[in-house]
Design an enzyme around this catalytic site. Structure first.
Site, PDB file in Angstrom:
ATOM      1  N   ARG A  34      35.208 -19.431  53.063  1.00 57.87           N
ATOM      2  CA  ARG A  34      34.402 -18.204  53.010  1.00 57.87           C
ATOM      3  C   ARG A  34      34.687 -17.250  54.158  1.00 57.87           C
ATOM      4  NH1 ARG A  34      31.199 -22.164  54.054  1.00 57.87           N
ATOM      5  NH2 ARG A  34      30.263 -21.310  55.938  1.00 57.87           N
ATOM      6  N   ARG A  52      33.293 -11.405  49.760  1.00 61.30           N
ATOM      7  CA  ARG A  52      32.246 -12.385  49.413  1.00 61.30           C
ATOM      8  C   ARG A  52      31.594 -12.012  48.077  1.00 61.30           C
ATOM      9  NH1 ARG A  52      29.559 -14.792  54.209  1.00 61.30           N
ATOM     10  NH2 ARG A  52      31.303 -15.479  55.499  1.00 61.30           N
ATOM     11  N   SER A  76      24.124  -9.014  55.667  1.00 59.85           N
ATOM     12  CA  SER A  76      23.057  -9.036  56.666  1.00 59.85           C
ATOM     13  C   SER A  76      22.579  -7.616  56.867  1.00 59.85           C
ATOM     14  CB  SER A  76      23.576  -9.511  58.022  1.00 59.85           C
ATOM     15  OG  SER A  76      23.838 -10.864  57.979  1.00 59.85           O
TER      16      SER A  76
HETATM   17  P1  AMO Z   1      27.249  -9.950  59.704  1.00 57.18           P
HETATM   18  O1  AMO Z   1      27.967 -10.398  60.927  1.00 57.18           O
HETATM   19  O2  AMO Z   1      26.281 -10.909  59.107  1.00 57.18           O
HETATM   20  O3  AMO Z   1      26.418  -8.602  60.000  1.00 57.18           O
HETATM   21  O4  AMO Z   1      28.300  -9.519  58.601  1.00 57.18           O
HETATM   22  C1  AMO Z   1      27.886  -8.883  57.420  1.00 57.18           C
HETATM   23  C2  AMO Z   1      28.546  -9.512  56.211  1.00 57.18           C
HETATM   24  O5  AMO Z   1      29.969  -9.482  56.352  1.00 57.18           O
HETATM   25  C3  AMO Z   1      30.537 -10.632  55.748  1.00 57.18           C
HETATM   26  N1  AMO Z   1      31.289 -11.392  56.753  1.00 57.18           N
HETATM   27  C4  AMO Z   1      32.462 -12.002  56.520  1.00 57.18           C
HETATM   28  N2  AMO Z   1      33.230 -12.081  55.426  1.00 57.18           N
HETATM   29  C5  AMO Z   1      34.380 -12.796  55.510  1.00 57.18           C
HETATM   30  N3  AMO Z   1      34.807 -13.408  56.626  1.00 57.18           N
HETATM   31  C6  AMO Z   1      34.067 -13.351  57.769  1.00 57.18           C
HETATM   32  N4  AMO Z   1      34.520 -13.941  58.874  1.00 57.18           N
HETATM   33  C7  AMO Z   1      32.841 -12.623  57.744  1.00 57.18           C
HETATM   34  N5  AMO Z   1      31.885 -12.351  58.663  1.00 57.18           N
HETATM   35  C8  AMO Z   1      30.955 -11.609  58.045  1.00 57.18           C
HETATM   36  C9  AMO Z   1      29.405 -11.459  55.189  1.00 57.18           C
HETATM   37  C10 AMO Z   1      28.234 -10.982  56.009  1.00 57.18           C
HETATM   38  O6  AMO Z   1      27.020 -11.155  55.317  1.00 57.18           O
HETATM   39  N6  AMO Z   1      26.326  -5.451  61.766  1.00 57.18           N
HETATM   40  C11 AMO Z   1      25.829  -6.443  60.819  1.00 57.18           C
HETATM   41  C12 AMO Z   1      25.419  -5.798  59.519  1.00 57.18           C
HETATM   42  C13 AMO Z   1      24.212  -4.873  59.615  1.00 57.18           C
HETATM   43  O7  AMO Z   1      23.173  -5.351  60.103  1.00 57.18           O
HETATM   44  O8  AMO Z   1      24.315  -3.716  59.183  1.00 57.18           O
HETATM   45  C14 AMO Z   1      26.901  -7.493  60.586  1.00 57.18           C
HETATM   46  O9  AMO Z   1      28.087  -7.278  60.795  1.00 57.18           O
HETATM   47  O10 AMO Z   1      29.280 -11.118  53.813  1.00 57.18           O
END
Ligand code: AMO
Length: 429
Positions: free
Chosen positions: A219, A403, A355
């Site tokens: 993921r 995702r 998020s």
């Molecule tokens: P967060 O860090 O939860 O929130 O990231 C938001 C969404 O981005 C996706 N995501 C990823 N998808 C693939 N690989 C990854 N490594 C990865 N990391 C995160 C997920 C996640 O839910 N600034 C906040 C957002 C906000 O509050 O506006 C943020 O970046 O689907």
């Protein structure tokens, strides 16, 4: 003559002339006749080659698979072709000859291993079931964009080379920027918030986000596509409404544009009902404790916990009111209980897609939150400054496009829905 897509041949009449462009998927040479299976992005068709019709018959009938052709021919529905139609070639122009053997077969019955597929992604994507994923993703995003534009959001582009971390210092890729040390942005968070102070009111961005996460999971990517929004004079409830409607609109667009793709991939997709259920963090803790887990209140849920919660809520749902301990500095505390926050995650079963939160808009409270998180407010001066001269209350979210695509197509590995994935070991191609 204009080009006809192979998928549109059904609407061409018997005996009509067409021009087709594509790749040689297969070529069979019999005694005095040859058959090419020609493929383009819409499908395949059999083309009959006869020596007396083609001056370059010998050359064409010896071609390697995946060579590129332009064929003019007549539609023949009377012949015995399996598909009910074939093309009688009148001329064949060889546009490029493929080397042989291929590093990866296009229609081999045995699927190559995933690494070989990704190493030869240009060939892997010639398979319809692989490239069609990106058509689905494109219409999914188009549907979300359409909804956001209808709600007066403006699409923006913020810098990806930045001086400050938004989502925690550990996961940063460092970039040498002349004499300075900078980073690849983990999220447009700080910039989309600054834009609220600029009076832009509602913005969205679709762009890359970089996370130097060490773990290699199905993921996680180290570079993913983040769909972000930020809206002024709104709280977490307003932002959640935007999110569920944007997701619904994206899925509606996929159903309208990609019905064929869904059929080919064998996926059933329905339009989700809004509003999505809202479950608080506390309710989720109760669920996992009931299942026999011991859980430290105030921590994040792990994969096992989310599996259990996902069993109770198999579709889309929000987890709301997260404790302040697990949310970033910019998250607004809940008014009647500041140990909790006006935040949420959008989930699909056990999988997190988004998020979001209402944000802190008072500069003094923001500085306090930085210090509580062990961060130095002066490192974020460019950001805090925009809060001191009239920052409206605001809220937003960030959604991982890959995702969401995985979820709607029920694909288990995020690399399959990424053209050229970047993970712990892969930076090429
Ligand atoms: P967060 O860090 O939860 O929130 O990231 C938001 C969404 O981005 C996706 N995501 C990823 N998808 C693939 N690989 C990854 N490594 C990865 N990391 C995160 C997920 C996640 O839910 N600034 C906040 C957002 C906000 O509050 O506006 C943020 O970046 O689907």
């Amino acid at each position: 003559m204009i080009r006809t897509a192979i998928g549109d041949l059904n609407s061409v009449g018997q005996g009509e002339k067409v021009r087709l462009n594509g790749w040689v998927q297969d070529l069979r040479r019999l005694k005095s006749i040859a058959f090419v299976v020609l493929r383009d992005h819409t499908g395949t068709v059999q083309v009959t080659l006869k020596p007396d019709a083609l001056s370059n018959y010998n050359e064409v009938s010896e071609l390697s698979r995946e060579s590129v052709l332009e064929i003019e021919g007549k539609v023949d529905r009377k012949s015995g072709a399996k598909a009910g139609m074939e093309i009688q070639a009148l001329s064949v122009n060889i546009l490029n000859i493929s080397r042989s053997p291929l590093p990866l077969g296009i229609d081999d019955p045995v699927e190559a291993d995933f690494d070989t597929r990704l190493n030869n992604r240009f060939l892997d994507l010639r398979k319809k079931e692989n490239n069609i994923i990106f058509r689905v993703e494109s219409s999914l995003l188009w549907g979300m964009r359409k909804y956001l534009m209808s709600q007066n959001f403006v699409e923006v582009h913020t810098p990806k080379i930045v001086a400050a971390a938004t989502e925690g210092g550990a996961d940063l890729f460092r970039v040498k920027y002349f004499e300075k040390e900078t980073y690849l942005n983990q999220s447009p968070q700080l910039y989309k918030e600054i834009l609220m102070s600029s009076g832009m009111d509602r913005v969205f961005e679709v762009g890359p986000a970089f996370r130097a996460e060490e773990h290699n999971t199905p993921r996680h990517l180290n570079e993913f596509t983040s769909v972000d929004i930020e809206m002024s004079f709104a709280d977490h409830n307003g932002a959640m409404t935007m999110l569920e409607n944007a997701v619904k609109s994206g899925i509606e667009e996929v159903l309208a544009i990609n019905a064929d793709a869904l059929k080919l991939l064998g996926k059933e997709l329905g339009v989700p009902e809004v509003p999505f259920p809202r479950i608080t963090y506390k309710e989720c803790v109760k669920i996992i404790e009931k299942k026999g887990f011991t859980f430290n209140y105030g921590e994040d849920f792990n994969t096992e916990h989310l599996k259990e919660i996902g069993k109770e809520f198999p579709g889309f749902y929000f987890i709301t009111e997260w404790p302040a301990t697990v949310r970033p500095f910019y998250t607004m505390p809940k008014q009647d209980d500041p140990s909790l926050t006006n935040s949420y995650d959008l989930q699909f079963g056990e999988k997190e897609i988004t998020s979001g939160a209402q944000r802190v808009h008072d500069p003094d409270m923001l500085e306090k939150r930085f210090m509580e998180k062990g961060l130095n407010p002066s490192d974020f001066e460019f950001y805090i400054k925009s809060f001191r001269y009239g920052m409206p209350p605001h809220a937003g979210w960030g959604l991982g496009l890959e995702r969401l695509t995985m979820i709607i197509l029920d694909i288990p590995n995020i690399r399959s829905v990424t053209l050229f994935p970047r993970d712990r070991t892969r930076v090429v191609p």
